[in-house]
Design an enzyme around this catalytic site. Structure first.
Site, PDB file in Angstrom:
ATOM      1  N   SER A  55       0.490  -1.349   0.217  1.00 50.88           N
ATOM      2  CA  SER A  55      -0.159  -0.054   0.156  1.00 50.88           C
ATOM      3  C   SER A  55       0.898   1.509   0.123  1.00 50.88           C
ATOM      4  CB  SER A  55      -1.087  -0.184   1.374  1.00 50.88           C
ATOM      5  OG  SER A  55      -1.341   1.158   1.403  1.00 50.88           O
ATOM      6  N   TYR A  67      -2.147  -1.747  10.309  1.00 51.61           N
ATOM      7  CA  TYR A  67      -2.315  -1.470   9.176  1.00 51.61           C
ATOM      8  C   TYR A  67      -1.190  -0.731   8.152  1.00 51.61           C
ATOM      9  CZ  TYR A  67      -3.775  -2.043   3.883  1.00 51.61           C
ATOM     10  OH  TYR A  67      -4.217  -1.590   2.794  1.00 51.61           O
TER      11      TYR A  67
HETATM   12  N1  LIG Z   1      -8.502  -0.283  -1.696  1.00 49.28           N
HETATM   13  C1  LIG Z   1      -7.245   0.108  -1.473  1.00 49.28           C
HETATM   14  O1  LIG Z   1      -7.540   1.630  -1.144  1.00 49.28           O
HETATM   15  C2  LIG Z   1      -6.386  -0.455  -1.093  1.00 49.28           C
HETATM   16  C3  LIG Z   1      -4.947   0.612  -1.468  1.00 49.28           C
HETATM   17  C4  LIG Z   1      -3.463   0.352  -0.943  1.00 49.28           C
HETATM   18  C5  LIG Z   1      -3.859  -1.934  -0.067  1.00 49.28           C
HETATM   19  N2  LIG Z   1      -4.268  -2.535  -0.672  1.00 49.28           N
HETATM   20  C6  LIG Z   1      -4.754  -3.772  -0.726  1.00 49.28           C
HETATM   21  O2  LIG Z   1      -5.749  -4.341  -1.760  1.00 49.28           O
HETATM   22  C7  LIG Z   1      -5.575  -5.513  -1.406  1.00 49.28           C
HETATM   23  C8  LIG Z   1      -7.112  -6.290  -1.958  1.00 49.28           C
HETATM   24  O3  LIG Z   1      -7.582  -5.254  -0.947  1.00 49.28           O
HETATM   25  P1  LIG Z   1      -9.422  -4.457  -1.471  1.00 49.28           P
HETATM   26  O4  LIG Z   1      -9.040  -3.470  -1.638  1.00 49.28           O
HETATM   27  O5  LIG Z   1      -9.336  -5.415  -2.889  1.00 49.28           O
HETATM   28  O6  LIG Z   1      -9.986  -4.823  -0.803  1.00 49.28           O
HETATM   29  P2  LIG Z   1     -11.072  -5.559  -0.394  1.00 49.28           P
HETATM   30  O7  LIG Z   1     -12.389  -5.995  -1.600  1.00 49.28           O
HETATM   31  O8  LIG Z   1     -12.291  -5.943   0.996  1.00 49.28           O
HETATM   32  O9  LIG Z   1     -10.528  -7.559  -0.796  1.00 49.28           O
HETATM   33  C9  LIG Z   1      -9.649  -8.162   0.521  1.00 49.28           C
HETATM   34  C10 LIG Z   1      -9.383  -9.408  -0.583  1.00 49.28           C
HETATM   35  O10 LIG Z   1      -8.676 -10.004   1.043  1.00 49.28           O
HETATM   36  C11 LIG Z   1      -9.550 -11.572   1.061  1.00 49.28           C
HETATM   37  N3  LIG Z   1      -9.462 -11.811   2.659  1.00 49.28           N
HETATM   38  C12 LIG Z   1      -9.482 -10.836   3.490  1.00 49.28           C
HETATM   39  N4  LIG Z   1      -9.222 -11.311   5.268  1.00 49.28           N
HETATM   40  C13 LIG Z   1      -8.684 -12.794   4.103  1.00 49.28           C
HETATM   41  C14 LIG Z   1      -8.585 -14.410   5.148  1.00 49.28           C
HETATM   42  N5  LIG Z   1      -7.948 -14.300   6.334  1.00 49.28           N
HETATM   43  N6  LIG Z   1      -7.743 -15.106   4.608  1.00 49.28           N
HETATM   44  C15 LIG Z   1      -8.553 -14.667   2.894  1.00 49.28           C
HETATM   45  N7  LIG Z   1      -9.224 -14.049   2.024  1.00 49.28           N
HETATM   46  C16 LIG Z   1      -9.238 -12.890   3.080  1.00 49.28           C
HETATM   47  C17 LIG Z   1     -11.085 -10.893   1.055  1.00 49.28           C
HETATM   48  O11 LIG Z   1     -11.519 -12.476   0.710  1.00 49.28           O
HETATM   49  P3  LIG Z   1     -12.444 -13.410   1.629  1.00 49.28           P
HETATM   50  O12 LIG Z   1     -13.426 -11.984   2.984  1.00 49.28           O
HETATM   51  O13 LIG Z   1     -13.499 -14.295   0.344  1.00 49.28           O
HETATM   52  O14 LIG Z   1     -12.001 -14.195   2.609  1.00 49.28           O
HETATM   53  C18 LIG Z   1     -11.166 -10.833   0.086  1.00 49.28           C
HETATM   54  O15 LIG Z   1     -11.298 -10.975  -1.067  1.00 49.28           O
HETATM   55  C19 LIG Z   1      -4.960  -5.328   0.793  1.00 49.28           C
HETATM   56  O16 LIG Z   1      -4.045  -6.633   0.471  1.00 49.28           O
HETATM   57  C20 LIG Z   1      -5.212  -4.258   0.338  1.00 49.28           C
HETATM   58  O17 LIG Z   1      -4.689  -3.968   1.790  1.00 49.28           O
HETATM   59  C21 LIG Z   1      -5.898  -1.508  -0.908  1.00 49.28           C
END
Ligand SMILES: NC(=O)c1ccc[n+]([C@@H]2O[C@H](COP(=O)([O-])OP(=O)(O)OC[C@H]3O[C@@H](n4cnc5c(N)ncnc54)[C@H](OP(=O)(O)O)[C@@H]3O)[C@@H](O)[C@H]2O)c1
Length: 252
Positions: free
Chosen positions: A138, A151
């Protein structure tokens, strides 16, 4: 990394960035296996993308990781790309007593998850003629958001781990790239269509273009100011430092 002719495992691909990347790689003809805890969503995503496969995985559980890795390798012997994407982002308050269970859950999911997942697959990846690991950190790894202190720290730690991993794998067939997204419009906090959040489609398009290069960091343009906070000379510094130690080992 090469964007075609891969067998790709993506964690956290039931929604958001993981699903977006899975579908982009699928469209390019790659063999894609997605993972997550929510079975109904795994079925929904694979149904919408014929040929895509799914495995249930709780990245916070080492037994689940081991089982998924064994099944993955047995069923997909050409597996050559691991995308460590799953993550959670609860808010906290570092000025007061911390919720220990929440802090543990963040570190277990965001840091130990990718470390354990990679560990379970690394020997298989090294045996492939061409392989890649992509870690999703991130911009908050570089410029922390104070009310998501644990985080931000977990992502800074994953960035640091990625630097070490890239150095240690430098003489293997495995390349290591990092994605450091800015705020993207997903469910990570609460999808609210805030105008400050980057639309998911644009993020995926720019990230795929960046992944196609040899850049260590596949970073979208709008994330640059926050990323560069740590200094763009970091890679040369880390390479130089570790090369020096490799040539002049620390006596143990
Ligand atoms: N969106 C942003 O602004 C942003 C910015 C910087 C970095 N990121 C990073 O991008 C990544 C994806 O996030 P996103 O924004 O796409 O959010 P999201 O839509 O909430 O996706 C998160 C994903 O992680 C999975 N997950 C969470 N806990 C888990 C566990 N214990 N076991 C297996 N899977 C798990 C969820 O699947 P299940 O719930 O089905 O398990 C879901 O598919 C994350 O690492 C986040 O930190 C996002």
């Amino acid at each position: 990394m090469q964007l075609t002719d891969n067998t790709i495992f993506i964690t956290g691909a039931t929604s958001g960035i993981g699903r977006g990347l899975a579908e982009a790689f699928h469209k390019l003809g790659n063999r894609v296996i997605i993972a997550g805890r929510r079975k109904a969503l795994l079925e929904q995503v694979t149904a919408a993308n014929p040929g895509m496969k799914a495995i249930e995985l709780d990245i916070a559980d080492p037994i689940s990781i081991q089982a998924a890795a064994e099944r993955l390798v047995a069923e997909n012997p050409t597996l050559n790309v691991l995308i460590n994407n799953a993550g959670i982002m609860p808010f906290d308050d570092a000025s007061g007593p911390m919720d220990d269970a929440q802090a543990l859950s963040i570190v277990t999911t965001n840091l130990l998850g990718p470390i354990r997942m990679t560990s379970a697959l690394i020997e298989h990846l090294k045996a492939q003629p061409r392989a890649a690991i992509v870690n999703n950190t991130s911009v908050l790894a570089y410029t922390p958001l104070a009310n998501t202190a644990v985080y931000s720290a977990s992502k800074a730690a994953l960035h640091s781990y990625t630097l070490s991993q890239r150095f240690m794998l430098r003489n293997t067939s495995v390349t290591v790239q990092e994605i450091a997204p800015p705020w993207v419009n997903t469910d990570l906090i609460k999808k609210g269509d805030d105008p400050r959040a980057m639309p998911l489609d644009a993020f995926i398009e720019q990230t795929m273009a960046a992944l196609a290069t040899d850049a260590e960091e596949a970073i979208v343009e709008s994330a640059r100011p926050m990323r560069d906070n740590a200094g763009p000379q970091e890679h040369a510094l880390v390479m130089g430092f570790n090369s020096y130690i490799a040539e002049n080992p620390i006596p143990v």
